[in-house]
Every structure is written in structure tokens, then in C-alpha cells.
Design a protein around this motif. Sequence first.
Motif, PDB file in Angstrom:
ATOM      1  N   PRO A   1      29.296  32.062  33.253  1.00 22.21           N
ATOM      2  CA  PRO A   1      28.709  33.342  33.674  1.00 22.21           C
ATOM      3  C   PRO A   1      28.570  33.442  35.192  1.00 22.21           C
ATOM      4  CG  PRO A   1      27.539  32.483  31.779  1.00 22.21           C
ATOM      5  CD  PRO A   1      28.475  31.394  32.222  1.00 22.21           C
ATOM      6  N   VAL A   2      28.726  34.652  35.689  1.00 26.43           N
ATOM      7  CA  VAL A   2      28.627  34.943  37.116  1.00 26.43           C
ATOM      8  C   VAL A   2      27.581  36.034  37.295  1.00 26.43           C
ATOM      9  CG1 VAL A   2      29.865  35.720  39.163  1.00 26.43           C
ATOM     10  CG2 VAL A   2      31.061  34.369  37.426  1.00 26.43           C
ATOM     11  N   GLU A   3      26.760  35.896  38.325  1.00 26.20           N
ATOM     12  CA  GLU A   3      25.737  36.899  38.589  1.00 26.20           C
ATOM     13  C   GLU A   3      26.383  38.127  39.208  1.00 26.20           C
ATOM     14  OE1 GLU A   3      21.487  37.439  40.963  1.00 26.20           O
ATOM     15  OE2 GLU A   3      22.340  35.435  40.658  1.00 26.20           O
ATOM     16  N   LEU A   4      26.387  39.216  38.455  1.00 26.04           N
ATOM     17  CA  LEU A   4      27.013  40.454  38.892  1.00 26.04           C
ATOM     18  C   LEU A   4      25.991  41.581  38.851  1.00 26.04           C
ATOM     19  CD1 LEU A   4      30.315  40.165  36.812  1.00 26.04           C
ATOM     20  CD2 LEU A   4      30.071  39.740  39.262  1.00 26.04           C
ATOM     21  N   THR A   5      26.125  42.514  39.759  1.00 18.82           N
ATOM     22  CA  THR A   5      25.209  43.655  39.798  1.00 18.82           C
ATOM     23  C   THR A   5      25.835  44.914  39.194  1.00 18.82           C
ATOM     24  OG1 THR A   5      25.968  44.231  42.028  1.00 18.82           O
ATOM     25  CG2 THR A   5      24.057  42.757  41.852  1.00 18.82           C
ATOM     26  N   THR A   6      27.114  44.836  38.806  1.00 14.56           N
ATOM     27  CA  THR A   6      27.792  45.980  38.213  1.00 14.56           C
ATOM     28  C   THR A   6      28.609  45.515  37.007  1.00 14.56           C
ATOM     29  OG1 THR A   6      29.688  45.690  39.700  1.00 14.56           O
ATOM     30  CG2 THR A   6      27.972  47.242  40.386  1.00 14.56           C
ATOM     31  N   ASP A   7      28.947  46.465  36.158  1.00 16.26           N
ATOM     32  CA  ASP A   7      29.751  46.163  34.973  1.00 16.26           C
ATOM     33  C   ASP A   7      31.246  46.169  35.268  1.00 16.26           C
ATOM     34  OD1 ASP A   7      27.419  46.177  33.308  1.00 16.26           O
ATOM     35  OD2 ASP A   7      27.476  48.376  33.331  1.00 16.26           O
ATOM     36  N   PHE A   8      31.643  46.964  36.260  1.00 16.03           N
ATOM     37  CA  PHE A   8      33.069  47.140  36.536  1.00 16.03           C
ATOM     38  C   PHE A   8      33.230  47.566  37.989  1.00 16.03           C
ATOM     39  CE2 PHE A   8      36.496  50.256  37.111  1.00 16.03           C
ATOM     40  CZ  PHE A   8      37.601  49.533  36.688  1.00 16.03           C
ATOM     41  N   GLU A   9      34.217  46.975  38.676  1.00 12.73           N
ATOM     42  CA  GLU A   9      34.497  47.390  40.050  1.00 12.73           C
ATOM     43  C   GLU A   9      35.980  47.304  40.339  1.00 12.73           C
ATOM     44  OE1 GLU A   9      32.379  45.443  43.193  1.00 12.73           O
ATOM     45  OE2 GLU A   9      30.429  45.784  42.271  1.00 12.73           O
ATOM     46  N   LEU A  10      36.426  48.186  41.233  1.00 12.52           N
ATOM     47  CA  LEU A  10      37.723  48.091  41.881  1.00 12.52           C
ATOM     48  C   LEU A  10      37.492  48.143  43.379  1.00 12.52           C
ATOM     49  CD1 LEU A  10      40.044  50.561  39.898  1.00 12.52           C
ATOM     50  CD2 LEU A  10      40.048  48.068  39.793  1.00 12.52           C
ATOM     51  N   THR A  11      38.237  47.343  44.107  1.00 11.91           N
ATOM     52  CA  THR A  11      38.194  47.397  45.567  1.00 11.91           C
ATOM     53  C   THR A  11      39.611  47.587  46.065  1.00 11.91           C
ATOM     54  OG1 THR A  11      36.269  45.934  45.658  1.00 11.91           O
ATOM     55  CG2 THR A  11      37.565  46.179  47.676  1.00 11.91           C
ATOM     56  N   TRP A  12      39.809  48.608  46.892  1.00 15.11           N
ATOM     57  CA  TRP A  12      41.142  48.938  47.397  1.00 15.11           C
ATOM     58  C   TRP A  12      41.225  48.637  48.889  1.00 15.11           C
ATOM     59  CZ3 TRP A  12      41.603  54.438  44.878  1.00 15.11           C
ATOM     60  CH2 TRP A  12      42.003  54.291  43.541  1.00 15.11           C
ATOM     61  N   GLY A  13      42.198  47.815  49.237  1.00 16.98           N
ATOM     62  CA  GLY A  13      42.579  47.622  50.623  1.00 16.98           C
ATOM     63  C   GLY A  13      44.006  48.096  50.792  1.00 16.98           C
ATOM     64  N   GLY A  14      44.594  47.828  51.926  1.00 19.90           N
ATOM     65  CA  GLY A  14      45.981  48.217  52.146  1.00 19.90           C
ATOM     66  C   GLY A  14      46.923  47.353  51.339  1.00 19.90           C
ATOM     67  N   GLY A  15      47.576  47.948  50.336  1.00 22.64           N
ATOM     68  CA  GLY A  15      48.536  47.219  49.524  1.00 22.64           C
ATOM     69  C   GLY A  15      47.933  46.150  48.640  1.00 22.64           C
ATOM     70  N   ALA A  16      46.642  46.220  48.390  1.00 21.67           N
ATOM     71  CA  ALA A  16      45.985  45.200  47.570  1.00 21.67           C
ATOM     72  C   ALA A  16      44.802  45.815  46.836  1.00 21.67           C
ATOM     73  CB  ALA A  16      45.512  44.035  48.433  1.00 21.67           C
ATOM     74  N   GLU A  17      44.523  45.254  45.665  1.00 26.60           N
ATOM     75  CA  GLU A  17      43.388  45.671  44.847  1.00 26.60           C
ATOM     76  C   GLU A  17      42.750  44.437  44.241  1.00 26.60           C
ATOM     77  OE1 GLU A  17      43.911  48.879  41.849  1.00 26.60           O
ATOM     78  OE2 GLU A  17      43.372  47.332  40.384  1.00 26.60           O
ATOM     79  N   PHE A  18      41.431  44.440  44.192  1.00 33.54           N
ATOM     80  CA  PHE A  18      40.701  43.385  43.481  1.00 33.54           C
ATOM     81  C   PHE A  18      39.682  44.077  42.583  1.00 33.54           C
ATOM     82  CE2 PHE A  18      37.985  39.939  42.405  1.00 33.54           C
ATOM     83  CZ  PHE A  18      38.716  38.770  42.608  1.00 33.54           C
ATOM     84  N   GLY A  19      39.602  43.634  41.326  1.00 36.59           N
ATOM     85  CA  GLY A  19      38.663  44.247  40.403  1.00 36.59           C
ATOM     86  C   GLY A  19      38.069  43.240  39.455  1.00 36.59           C
ATOM     87  N   HIS A  20      36.960  43.613  38.835  1.00 37.50           N
ATOM     88  CA  HIS A  20      36.380  42.747  37.804  1.00 37.50           C
ATOM     89  C   HIS A  20      35.849  43.581  36.639  1.00 37.50           C
ATOM     90  CE1 HIS A  20      32.326  43.406  39.812  1.00 37.50           C
ATOM     91  NE2 HIS A  20      31.985  43.519  38.528  1.00 37.50           N
ATOM     92  N   ILE A  21      35.812  42.938  35.471  1.00 37.30           N
ATOM     93  CA  ILE A  21      35.207  43.472  34.258  1.00 37.30           C
ATOM     94  C   ILE A  21      34.183  42.455  33.787  1.00 37.30           C
ATOM     95  CG2 ILE A  21      35.580  44.189  31.864  1.00 37.30           C
ATOM     96  CD1 ILE A  21      38.537  44.643  32.602  1.00 37.30           C
TER      97      ILE A  21
END
Length: 385
Positions: free
Chosen positions: A187-207
Motif C-alpha cells: 500500500p502507498v499513502e495517496l490523497t487521491t483515487d486517480f491522477e494523470l500528470t501531463w508534461g511535454g511528450g510524457a504522461e504519468f498516472g495512477h489508479i
Amino acid sequence: MGRTAVVVGGGIGGLAAAIGLRRVGWEVTVVERAAVLDDAGAGISLAANGLRALDELGVGTAVRAASRGQYTGGTRTPSGRWLARLDGTALERAVGTPIVGIPRATLHRLLRDALPAGTLLTGVAAGPVRLTGTDTVRVGRGDTVLDADLLVAADGIRSPVRGLLFPAHPGPVHTGATVLRALTAHPVELTTDFELTWGGGAEFGHIAFLDGRAEWHAVLDLPAGTRFTDPSAALRRRFAGWHDPIPALLDATPPDAVLQHDVHELRAPLPSFTAGRTVLLGDAAHAMTPHLGQGACQALEDAVTLAAALAAGPTVEAGLARYDAVRRPRAQAVARAARQARRLGQGLSHPLAVALRDTAMRLTPSRASTRMILRHHRWTPPRLG
């Protein structure tokens, strides 16, 4: 009308199709070439349309119990600034359910459990598929042959059956991106259920999942075939300085747990999802980029629609014609929208284009964003009885 079917491919779409066909009275055999069904490194989001399809298949309650609702989160910049907030409560009010997150292996297990023992044959190559005319299809299985009234090709983006039916079709094309993904080991301490982060030519997300673990994914613009000798180290370099919880998600992942796949799609739409007594379903019919999270949901829609269309009779051919008329326009429209979402999201790399996109997203009212999401999530399944 005969009622025996062979489903080629034991993924989410193939299993769902088998469940749906059994619910309307068909005898079904699923053949899957993989000896071990293992999707441990992947998670999945299911929107209202996918969940309603699962309800009609009789497994929606079990899937919801194993899922975590996505009520909080949204899209951010690498610095952590919010571009758009996810309002899961508003989505739930609009369509009766939030988006949910579930490990893909858990969803697959629940679908398998809904089928009688012996329905799914693993470690079995479909062998040569022979279209024997209008009455039957024939699938080779080792030293034996399966004759059936219907062949459902749920055999993935590189579908051999699709190649047989439409030899002139160009097949899947590389989108210019690769995806790396994994489940955290704990388990990881998260403050949200779902996120996407967009940079130039890259994306990072979690569920985030029900047990506190999470799946994360990173989409990078890279030539096809690019592979890292040390994916974890490469990701730490690429996402150095990006906001929390990205470092924590990478820290919680064993290096050997990271999977990497190039992203392909069926960019050229098929002229039909059917031919004779053979039908294409899921990625075999309409493989799309993952940028709307609709790939599995569309396969589930396929499964329910196929079962209902065949149940309406009077012939297999008539049922398949109904399936094609209903599913092809919708699935191909969603695939186009997913392609556009990539172009306007992770696919942007020029700093000016990225800045303009970010400004536009920040200025878009949340109600407008919700309406855009609902355009794909609103779907009413046909009844299977």
C-alpha cells in the motif's frame, strides 16, 4: 439456428462474450493460447458503460465489491498544479456510478469464475481457422478440431482471424508512444483515487485500489522497439522533479515488476466487424489508444451487444448484421476520440502547445469537463433476459 460458439482469446472481451452467449442459451468453448493467465502488472478503470455491461452479464456486483471508486483526483502539471479536478460524485449523480479502479487480474478472475469449469481451455493454440462456408466455422486445436455455428475472434490487436477476414487491411500501427506500468508491492499513502500528470511528450498516472496498493503507468513518446535495460532508473531520470506521489509510487515498485509495451491502434477503421459466421470483438475489431480508458469498456459493450443481437434471431447472420450495425459506429467513434485525446494530452511536446493546452484546461468549467466524459460513459445495455 445453431447455438455452439468458439471464442478465440481468453482476455476480458473473450470471457465476457462467453458469459453473454451462455446467458442467451449458447454452448461456448474459449481457447486461449497462453498457458498462464497473468496480468499482475496492470490495473484498469471501468466507467459506467463497462459496469452496466458487467451488470447485464451478472458479474457487476462482484466487480464493484472488488473495486475502489474514483471520486477524487484529476489532471495535473509536473509541478503539481491542477489543470482539471475529477468530480466523481457528479459523475455518480449523472450515470449512477463512479468510475472504479480494479486490478486487471482480479477482473479477469471474476469473469473466469462466472463460467463453468472446462469452458476456458488454456495453453491451447487456436490453430488454423477454416471458414467452411455459411453453415459452420472450424477451429483447429492441436490434434482435434472444433466445429461451431459461430466463431468469436477476441484474439487481440494482432488478431490472426482479422487478417484472414480482411487481408488487405493494414493492421495495427504504432502511435509513437510506449507505456511502462506496474503495481506497487505494498500500500502507498495517496490523497487521491486517480491522477494523470501531463508534461511535454510524457504522461504519468495512477489508479488506487481497494487494498491500498496502486497501479501506475508512464506513457512516453519513443520509437517503436525502444527498451530500457533498467526501466526503474530510466523512469526516475525522466520524472525527476515531478510532484508527489510519483516518487513514492516508483519507490514502492520492485524493478523487475515494470512492464513495457509499445502503444498500437487500428487507425484504419474496418469495413465490418463480421464476415459470414465470424465476428470480431474488442481489440481485434477496434484497438484504440488508452487515453480515454475505454478499451475494456468497449469490449464489454461488444460482448453484451453480441449476445443480445444473436438472441433476437432468427439467424446467426441476421444477429451478426445487427451487432455490426450497432457496434461499429460507436466503437470507431470512441477510437477516434481516444486518438484525439492523445494528440491534445500526452502527445503534445512543444512548450507553446503545452502551455496553451494547460491554460485551456484550467479555464474550462468543471461542468463542461463532466459533459465531455459523460459522452462516452452514457450507454444503456440491451437486456439479456
